[in-house]
Design a protein around this motif. Structure first.
Motif, mmCIF file in Angstrom:
data_model
loop_
_atom_site.group_PDB
_atom_site.id
_atom_site.type_symbol
_atom_site.label_atom_id
_atom_site.label_comp_id
_atom_site.label_asym_id
_atom_site.label_seq_id
_atom_site.Cartn_x
_atom_site.Cartn_y
_atom_site.Cartn_z
ATOM 1 N N MET A 31 0.837 -1.196 0.000
ATOM 2 C CA MET A 31 0.000 0.000 0.000
ATOM 3 C C MET A 31 0.871 1.243 0.000
ATOM 4 N N ARG A 32 0.352 2.293 -0.609
ATOM 5 C CA ARG A 32 1.059 3.567 -0.592
ATOM 6 C C ARG A 32 1.174 4.080 0.838
ATOM 7 N N GLN A 33 2.370 4.512 1.219
ATOM 8 C CA GLN A 33 2.583 5.034 2.557
ATOM 9 C C GLN A 33 2.067 6.467 2.652
ATOM 10 N N LEU A 34 1.181 6.693 3.606
ATOM 11 C CA LEU A 34 0.545 7.996 3.758
ATOM 12 C C LEU A 34 0.832 8.573 5.141
ATOM 13 N N THR A 35 0.711 9.889 5.241
ATOM 14 C CA THR A 35 0.767 10.513 6.552
ATOM 15 C C THR A 35 -0.540 10.205 7.292
ATOM 16 N N PRO A 36 -0.603 10.426 8.611
ATOM 17 C CA PRO A 36 -1.824 10.126 9.363
ATOM 18 C C PRO A 36 -3.044 10.849 8.796
ATOM 19 N N LEU A 37 -4.199 10.257 9.042
ATOM 20 C CA LEU A 37 -5.451 10.783 8.498
ATOM 21 C C LEU A 37 -5.706 12.220 8.952
ATOM 22 N N SER A 38 -5.405 12.530 10.204
ATOM 23 C CA SER A 38 -5.637 13.899 10.684
ATOM 24 C C SER A 38 -4.817 14.900 9.888
ATOM 25 N N HIS A 39 -3.588 14.526 9.513
ATOM 26 C CA HIS A 39 -2.727 15.412 8.733
ATOM 27 C C HIS A 39 -3.290 15.616 7.336
ATOM 28 N N ARG A 40 -3.774 14.559 6.712
ATOM 29 C CA ARG A 40 -4.374 14.683 5.380
ATOM 30 C C ARG A 40 -5.655 15.504 5.429
ATOM 31 N N MET A 41 -6.429 15.360 6.505
ATOM 32 C CA MET A 41 -7.631 16.180 6.671
ATOM 33 C C MET A 41 -7.264 17.660 6.755
ATOM 34 N N TRP A 42 -6.241 17.990 7.515
ATOM 35 C CA TRP A 42 -5.810 19.381 7.630
ATOM 36 C C TRP A 42 -5.393 19.935 6.264
ATOM 37 N N ASN A 43 -4.591 19.170 5.537
ATOM 38 C CA ASN A 43 -4.069 19.650 4.257
ATOM 39 C C ASN A 43 -5.180 19.923 3.257
ATOM 40 N N LEU A 44 -6.060 18.952 3.042
ATOM 41 C CA LEU A 44 -7.120 19.129 2.051
ATOM 42 C C LEU A 44 -8.135 20.175 2.503
#
Length: 504
Positions: A239-252
């Motif tokens: 799987m693609r390595q992603l930053t934590p969900l909270s971080h992705r929520m902040w960015n988008l």
């Protein structure tokens, strides 16, 4: 004679401004505690209306993401909440409604999209994929409700096959040799084959081509890979390595609010009447000669707004020293166009203009910039560039890198600024390599190195596409390649937007 110094100081972390004129260093703290800086202003969005284009799977993923973005997400790996601050939910963070359902959506046929994404000819491949997504924009003018931002949900296959150096293992369509592609790019027609000439005049990068071709619809876009929308922090093999969900929520969330017409934060340290102009250059293809390049200016204002202006083509590139230099007239026209665009949009008078360029600014070039300004406007020319092979600083214990904001002064006009490094607010270093410094050279005009370095450090926090405590480069330099590519590598696209949110 330049006085030699060898002093090191740590600059204060620039503060950001939020609602009620509150000031904190990290945008996530400010948004969670106070809300965005534009709350109460008449033009801010009360809700974000958006459209979505993607495959059926992509639309389902974004629908689930939209619902999740209305809720709080607090999990952090190993409970490292300083590094990964909790996301309170879109409404709580931005004082703005996020609707779970889009105003408009377009479902793309996944089999057709996959077929064109594997075309043998890379020009046809990228052009055809962008065409598929443009079909979702055609009905926007007919909608009763205006769309603030369009979301393009992209399968990871597109990311892999639609970039300049992409290779396709199982290509479809006609085999087009490199020699034939070059003839088509030069304008030669095939006797027995029909093709679209425009596709050979556009960028081979999906992201940059679609950014250019959608500007005529007057709606900024956000490209999101399907894998980014995964609503968990799983790290399974393959799987693609992603930053934590909270971080992705902040960015988008921050980029949706910004592109939807809002302003999440601004620099609290900005001075009124001061602007920063990033000079972007992009070489044209070999058909125009090996010295031909185009120039562009990215102007960032004291309140964080950005303006983009395209200059002229010309022999600005020197193969000998691999530097870009404008003539006096071209420099005058570039800055004059940017200043005029600013006046048209804001109607205010600037007092200071700081030019940031990765290349040397020649005396002839600077004379042109000065001629474009009024006698009351102060112009300063600064070379700013990451020094990947330059000097490094280390702390005595070598357990942690230098602190972000460390300024190593070599003279009154030359020094190194570390935009990355240990961040006291996070209690850690959020990078992977030894911090790379920015080399700062004040080449023209009068300014103190301390003041210039403080301004540059502040500009590392105006990337609304990423909600974090600071990038390693200022926005004037960080996005210069992307802006240049969008403007220069798509010459047949004549409808260009002046505001920065269309380019990131």
């Amino acid at each position: 004679m330049r006085t030699i110094r060898n002093t090191v100081q740590i600059l204060d972390e620039p503060l950001l401004g939020f609602r009620h004129n509150q000031q904190v260093a990290d945008p996530r703290d400010g948004l969670s505690l106070f809300g965005p800086c534009d709350v109460g202003s008449p033009g801010r969005p009360r809700s974000i209306s958006y459209g979505v284009v993607g495959t059926a799977e992509g639309l389902d993923l974004f629908s689930a993401w939209s619902c999740a973005m209305k809720s709080a997400w607090t999990n952090a790996p190993n409970d490292r909440h300083r590094l990964w601050p909790p996301f309170p939910g879109f409404q709580s963070a931005f004082e703005c409604d996020w609707n779970s359902e889009p105003v408009w959506q377009k479902v793309l046929n996944d089999l057709e999209l996959s077929d064109v994404a594997r075309r043998h000819d890379p020009y046809e491949r990228v052009y055809s994929v962008v065409d598929q997504y443009l079909s979702g924009f055609e009905n926007l003018p007919k909608l009763d409700e205006r769309v603030n931002v369009m979301v393009c949900v992209v399968p990871d296959e597109i990311y892999q096959t639609c970039r300049p150096l992409s290779r396709v293992t199982d290509p479809t369509g006609r085999i087009v040799s490199k020699e034939r592609r070059e003839r088509r790019r030069s304008g030669q027609q095939d006797i027995f084959t029909n093709f679209k000439q425009e596709q050979y005049e556009l960028s081979l990068d999906f992201r940059r081509q679609i950014k250019a071709r959608t500007m005529s619809f007057n709606v900024p876009i956000q490209i999101v890979r399907e894998s980014t929308l995964r609503l968990n922090d799983d790290k399974k093999f393959g799987m693609r390595q992603l930053t934590p969900l909270s971080h992705r929520m902040w960015n988008l969330s921050s980029t949706f609010y910004y592109k939807g017409g809002g302003k999440p934060w601004k620099l609290a340290t900005a001075r009124e009447g001061v602007c920063y102009v990033g000079l972007a250059f992009r070489r044209a293809d070999d058909a125009h000669g090996n010295k031909t390049a185009a120039c562009a200016a990215q102007m960032f204002l004291d309140d964080g707004d950005g303006i983009v202006f395209l200059g002229n083509y010309g022999p600005w590139y020197s193969p000998d020293d691999k530097q870009f230099r404008l003539s006096s007239q071209a420099a005058h026209d570039l800055l004059k166009g940017a200043l005029d665009t600013y006046t048209q949009l804001h109607g205010r008078t600037l007092t200071e203009v700081f030019l940031h360029s990765r290349s040397d600014i020649s005396s002839e070039e600077f004379e042109g910039y000065q001629a474009a300004a009024t006698s009351q406007q102060k112009i300063v020319g600064i070379r700013v560039r990451p020094r990947w092979n330059g000097p490094r600083l280390y702390r005595p214990d070598k357990k942690w890198p230098v602190i972000r904001g460390t300024l190593w002064e070599h003279s009154s006009t030359h020094g190194y600024l570390f935009g990355s490094g240990f961040k006291p607010r996070l209690c850690t270093y959020d990078g992977w390599e030894t911090p790379v410094p920015l080399q700062i050279d004040i080449q023209h005009g009068e300014a103190s190195l301390d003041s210039v370095a403080c301004d540059i450090l502040g500009l590392t926090k105006l990337n609304y596409n990423s909600c974090n405590s600071g990038d390693n480069q200022p926005v004037t330099v960080k996005f210069s390649d992307a802006v240049g590519e969008i403007l220069v590598s798509n010459p047949t696209v004549t409808h260009r937007q002046p505001t920065f949110k269309y380019y990131i």
